[in-house]
Write a protein that holds these residues in place. Structure first.
Motif, PDB file in Angstrom:
ATOM      1  N   HIS A 200       0.579  -1.320  -0.329  1.00  0.00           N
ATOM      2  CA  HIS A 200       0.515   0.004   0.142  1.00  0.00           C
ATOM      3  C   HIS A 200       0.880   1.409   0.051  1.00  0.00           C
ATOM      4  O   HIS A 200       1.092   1.978   1.211  1.00  0.00           O
ATOM      5  N   LEU A 201       1.360   1.540  -0.955  1.00  0.00           N
ATOM      6  CA  LEU A 201       2.317   2.742  -1.287  1.00  0.00           C
ATOM      7  C   LEU A 201       1.379   3.975  -1.760  1.00  0.00           C
ATOM      8  O   LEU A 201       0.776   3.566  -2.777  1.00  0.00           O
ATOM      9  N   ASN A 202       2.164   5.025  -0.965  1.00  0.00           N
ATOM     10  CA  ASN A 202       1.813   6.193  -1.721  1.00  0.00           C
ATOM     11  C   ASN A 202       2.091   7.419  -2.329  1.00  0.00           C
ATOM     12  O   ASN A 202       2.959   6.983  -2.785  1.00  0.00           O
ATOM     13  N   TYR A 203       1.673   7.522  -3.380  1.00  0.00           N
ATOM     14  CA  TYR A 203       1.525   8.356  -4.508  1.00  0.00           C
ATOM     15  C   TYR A 203       1.361  10.136  -3.914  1.00  0.00           C
ATOM     16  O   TYR A 203      -0.667  10.364  -3.935  1.00  0.00           O
ATOM     17  N   ILE A 204       2.067  11.061  -4.634  1.00  0.00           N
ATOM     18  CA  ILE A 204       0.911  12.817  -4.668  1.00  0.00           C
ATOM     19  C   ILE A 204       0.519  12.295  -5.192  1.00  0.00           C
ATOM     20  O   ILE A 204       0.450  11.676  -6.539  1.00  0.00           O
ATOM     21  N   VAL A 205      -1.113  13.085  -5.718  1.00  0.00           N
ATOM     22  CA  VAL A 205      -2.210  13.662  -6.012  1.00  0.00           C
ATOM     23  C   VAL A 205      -1.860  13.304  -7.396  1.00  0.00           C
ATOM     24  O   VAL A 205      -0.805  14.158  -7.790  1.00  0.00           O
ATOM     25  N   GLY A 206      -2.092  12.844  -8.363  1.00  0.00           N
ATOM     26  CA  GLY A 206      -1.909  12.666  -9.036  1.00  0.00           C
ATOM     27  C   GLY A 206      -0.897  12.213 -10.034  1.00  0.00           C
ATOM     28  O   GLY A 206      -0.952  12.129 -11.736  1.00  0.00           O
ATOM     29  N   ARG A 207       0.275  12.026  -8.912  1.00  0.00           N
ATOM     30  CA  ARG A 207       1.020  11.660  -9.596  1.00  0.00           C
ATOM     31  C   ARG A 207       1.809  10.194  -9.821  1.00  0.00           C
ATOM     32  O   ARG A 207       0.897   9.510  -9.118  1.00  0.00           O
ATOM     33  N   TYR A 208       3.051   9.721  -9.900  1.00  0.00           N
ATOM     34  CA  TYR A 208       3.155   8.258  -9.984  1.00  0.00           C
ATOM     35  C   TYR A 208       4.692   7.757  -9.425  1.00  0.00           C
ATOM     36  O   TYR A 208       4.813   6.689  -9.807  1.00  0.00           O
ATOM     37  N   ASP A 209       5.308   8.533  -9.377  1.00  0.00           N
ATOM     38  CA  ASP A 209       6.225   8.684  -8.750  1.00  0.00           C
ATOM     39  C   ASP A 209       6.824   8.291  -8.013  1.00  0.00           C
ATOM     40  O   ASP A 209       5.655   8.750  -6.487  1.00  0.00           O
ATOM     41  N   LEU A 210       7.214   7.019  -7.497  1.00  0.00           N
ATOM     42  CA  LEU A 210       7.459   6.263  -6.108  1.00  0.00           C
ATOM     43  C   LEU A 210       8.692   6.374  -4.837  1.00  0.00           C
ATOM     44  O   LEU A 210      10.149   6.892  -5.287  1.00  0.00           O
ATOM     45  N   LEU A 211       8.418   7.756  -4.371  1.00  0.00           N
ATOM     46  CA  LEU A 211       8.998   8.342  -3.102  1.00  0.00           C
ATOM     47  C   LEU A 211       9.103   7.652  -1.935  1.00  0.00           C
ATOM     48  O   LEU A 211       8.080   7.054  -1.476  1.00  0.00           O
ATOM     49  N   GLN A 212      10.441   6.813  -2.247  1.00  0.00           N
ATOM     50  CA  GLN A 212      10.719   5.673  -0.838  1.00  0.00           C
ATOM     51  C   GLN A 212       9.900   6.294   0.766  1.00  0.00           C
ATOM     52  O   GLN A 212       9.910   6.084   1.801  1.00  0.00           O
ATOM     53  N   ASP A 213      10.964   8.096   0.571  1.00  0.00           N
ATOM     54  CA  ASP A 213      10.801   7.981   2.353  1.00  0.00           C
ATOM     55  C   ASP A 213       8.972   9.616   2.046  1.00  0.00           C
ATOM     56  O   ASP A 213       8.915   9.959   2.636  1.00  0.00           O
ATOM     57  N   PHE A 214       8.255   9.538   1.791  1.00  0.00           N
ATOM     58  CA  PHE A 214       6.761   9.393   1.405  1.00  0.00           C
ATOM     59  C   PHE A 214       5.934   9.401   2.582  1.00  0.00           C
ATOM     60  O   PHE A 214       5.510   7.169   2.156  1.00  0.00           O
ATOM     61  N   GLN A 215       5.161   9.914   3.278  1.00  0.00           N
ATOM     62  CA  GLN A 215       3.925   8.637   3.759  1.00  0.00           C
ATOM     63  C   GLN A 215       4.539   7.460   4.773  1.00  0.00           C
ATOM     64  O   GLN A 215       6.165   8.007   5.283  1.00  0.00           O
ATOM     65  N   ASN A 216       4.156   6.401   4.050  1.00  0.00           N
ATOM     66  CA  ASN A 216       4.573   5.519   5.155  1.00  0.00           C
ATOM     67  C   ASN A 216       5.405   4.296   4.776  1.00  0.00           C
ATOM     68  O   ASN A 216       5.249   3.264   4.421  1.00  0.00           O
ATOM     69  N   ASN A 217       5.557   5.178   3.193  1.00  0.00           N
ATOM     70  CA  ASN A 217       6.357   4.349   2.119  1.00  0.00           C
ATOM     71  C   ASN A 217       7.925   3.007   2.705  1.00  0.00           C
ATOM     72  O   ASN A 217       7.200   2.433   1.994  1.00  0.00           O
ATOM     73  N   ALA A 218       8.363   4.047   3.383  1.00  0.00           N
ATOM     74  CA  ALA A 218       9.594   3.252   3.972  1.00  0.00           C
ATOM     75  C   ALA A 218       9.152   2.281   4.567  1.00  0.00           C
ATOM     76  O   ALA A 218       9.913   0.871   4.102  1.00  0.00           O
ATOM     77  N   ALA A 219       7.970   2.277   5.238  1.00  0.00           N
ATOM     78  CA  ALA A 219       7.422   0.973   6.379  1.00  0.00           C
ATOM     79  C   ALA A 219       7.092  -0.158   5.414  1.00  0.00           C
ATOM     80  O   ALA A 219       7.420  -1.461   5.274  1.00  0.00           O
ATOM     81  N   GLN A 220       6.426   0.238   4.286  1.00  0.00           N
ATOM     82  CA  GLN A 220       5.883  -0.280   2.787  1.00  0.00           C
ATOM     83  C   GLN A 220       6.641  -1.480   2.652  1.00  0.00           C
ATOM     84  O   GLN A 220       6.946  -2.252   2.081  1.00  0.00           O
ATOM     85  N   LEU A 221       7.933  -0.573   1.940  1.00  0.00           N
ATOM     86  CA  LEU A 221       9.047  -0.933   1.499  1.00  0.00           C
ATOM     87  C   LEU A 221      10.242  -2.215   2.270  1.00  0.00           C
ATOM     88  O   LEU A 221      10.425  -3.140   1.685  1.00  0.00           O
ATOM     89  N   ALA A 222       9.975  -1.584   3.179  1.00  0.00           N
ATOM     90  CA  ALA A 222      10.953  -2.709   4.451  1.00  0.00           C
ATOM     91  C   ALA A 222       9.850  -4.420   4.170  1.00  0.00           C
ATOM     92  O   ALA A 222      10.698  -4.992   3.737  1.00  0.00           O
TER      93      ALA A 222
END
Length: 490
Positions: A200-222
């Protein structure tokens, strides 16, 4: 003088007659009779007794008559039933009985003609006897006995010893032997397996760049890293490829959300490729746009006040017919705001499926893995594990239950699981395994056995008939067994 001679002659003849009667009374006629071709059967609640009476060895005094009464006598209790008698007559006794007048003491022989025979000594004669009586279960453990009376004159009757003809007249209840065999699964040359996960990765609204430090992405990628690294380090398997799936939540247009789900899936695939050193051709990327099915499931499991209204809109209003607009109008917009805040975010996700090949295992390894990681085994390896246990043991049946639970779409696994449940006399569980394969002749046969165990012989016969028509040989045997069982219990 003549009177004295006549009187003397009369007394002498009377004495001879009395002597003859006394002598006759001592003859054991019943031992001179042989019972042959004895048969007994039960059908439709009626017991039929039949046999032939061989008189070839009988030397019957012409003035005597044998009145023989067959008796069924229980060997376990006092139950006893006298059957209809038959008569064997000496020639003189027959003439006396057939005289057209009655006299005091004349025997009233109320026996049908086919149960009477006039004995011609030193000749071959026989009498066929058959009779019926209501069936009772105690008759299965009963003897057939002959009771005999000798009638030598008008009022002369003497009983002879009983003669046991048979110690058992009927067989024990028919116990059917239904055939239901386990199927040996084919050897799986390449054990291709896969596991599905969600990120469950988060993206900036309307964007598709995968930002590893955006919101809870670090935990999801871990979490993703933990799963992939564990699979890579697993000596039991080798990763072959990945399938990445993209989903979006319903806000915005359908077309934009479809593109977003595609590009976000591609971004996650690029991340996986770079992170773990896999090549691009090892990734399959697919996208599905707005995840309305996920939203519907989440609402169904919720306690939302507008739950039914939301579901009605999802089920009855098309995506391009104003579905999202109708949701926005619910309860002045407050319901949509709640959906947007709490129910839409989990829909924006990437699912990923890791495919791998599991190595082969020997029986001892398989016995351990079936308890913890059964998916790594093949059905054939599981079958070999089952055969390390007695076939009537719970462990034997448990292996097939695990096989079907692990591979619910594997027909042979569920058929074998059903066989195990039937051997344990659990027909309802067996039927649960068989429902998906009702058109399979093997399954039809097993369903017939299941309904037999449930006491529904009508449905059992229907399934056996269908299986026989489909060419199943076990069902042909089982149908015959069922017919014999039904006949024995009529």
């Amino acid at each position: 003088m003549k009177r004295n001679n006549i009187f003397t002659l009369f007394v002498t003849m009377a004495a001879l007659f009395v002597t003859l009667e006394a002598t006759t009374a001592q003859v054991n006629y019943i031992d001179q009779i042989t019972i042959e071709n004895q048969a007994a059967s039960k059908k439709a609640g009626i017991t039929t007794i039949a046999f032939d009476v061989n008189l070839n060895g009988l030397q019957l005094n012409k003035n005597d008559m044998l009145l023989v009464t067959p008796v069924i006598s229980s060997t376990e209790n006092g139950n006893r039933t006298e059957l209809e008698p038959f008569a064997v007559k000496g020639r003189l006794r027959d003439k006396i009985l057939n005289r057209p007048f009655d006299r005091k003491g004349k025997t009233d022989l109320n026996i049908p003609g086919d149960r009477q025979i006039v004995r011609k000594n030193r000749s071959d004669q026989s009498l066929h006897y058959t009779t019926t009586l209501p069936f009772n279960e105690w008759q299965r453990r009963a003897q057939l006995i002959l009771q005999t009376k000798i009638i030598g004159c008008a009022n002369c009757r003497e009983e002879q010893p009983e003669k046991t003809v048979s110690n058992k007249i009927l067989p024990e209840p028919f116990i059917p032997d239904y055939r239901m065999s386990y199927i040996v699964p084919q050897v799986e040359q390449v054990k291709q397996r896969s596991e599905k996960y969600s990120a469950h990765l988060n993206y900036i609204v309307g964007r598709y760049d995968l930002l590893q430090d955006f919101q809870n992405n670090a935990a999801q990628l871990a979490k993703v890293d933990s799963i992939v690294q564990a699979l890579k380090a697993d000596s039991y398997l080798s990763i072959t490829d990945f399938t990445i799936s993209g989903y979006a939540s319903p806000e915005d247009t359908y077309e934009r959300n479809m593109v977003l789900s595609q590009r976000r899936a591609e971004a996650f695939a690029r991340y996986m490729e770079k992170k773990y050193g896999y090549t691009r051709n090892q990734f399959k990327v697919q996208w599905f746009g707005e995840d309305w099915e996920g939203l519907q499931k989440a609402v169904e499991e919720s306690s939302l006040a507008e739950r039914q209204a939301i579901l009605d809109i999802i089920n009855n209003v098309g995506i391009n017919e104003g579905r999202e607009k109708r949701l926005m109008e619910l309860n002045g917009g407050s319901t949509y705001k709640l959906l947007l805040k709490e129910y839409f975010p989990p829909l924006r996700r990437n699912d990923y499926e890791v495919s791998f090949v599991s190595r082969a295992f020997n029986v001892e390894e398989a016995k351990e893995l079936i308890k913890t990681r059964p998916k790594l085994l093949s059905l054939n390896e599981m079958y070999l594990v089952a055969n390390t246990y007695p076939t009537d043991s719970p462990q034997y049946r448990e292996v097939f239950d695990i096989a079907c639970q692990t591979f619910p779409d594997a027909e042979v696994a569920c058929l074998n699981a059903a066989v195990g449940e039937l051997h344990a006399n659990r027909p309802d569980t067996a039927l649960g395994y068989l429902q998906k394969y009702i058109e399979n002749p093997v399954a039809m046969n097993l369903m017939g056995v299941a309904y037999v165990q449930k006491g529904d012989t009508v449905r059992a016969k229907q399934f056996f008939d269908r299986a026989v028509q489909a060419g199943n040989t076990d069902a042909a045997h089982n149908l015959d067994q069922l017919r014999q069982y039904i006949n024995d219990n009529l």
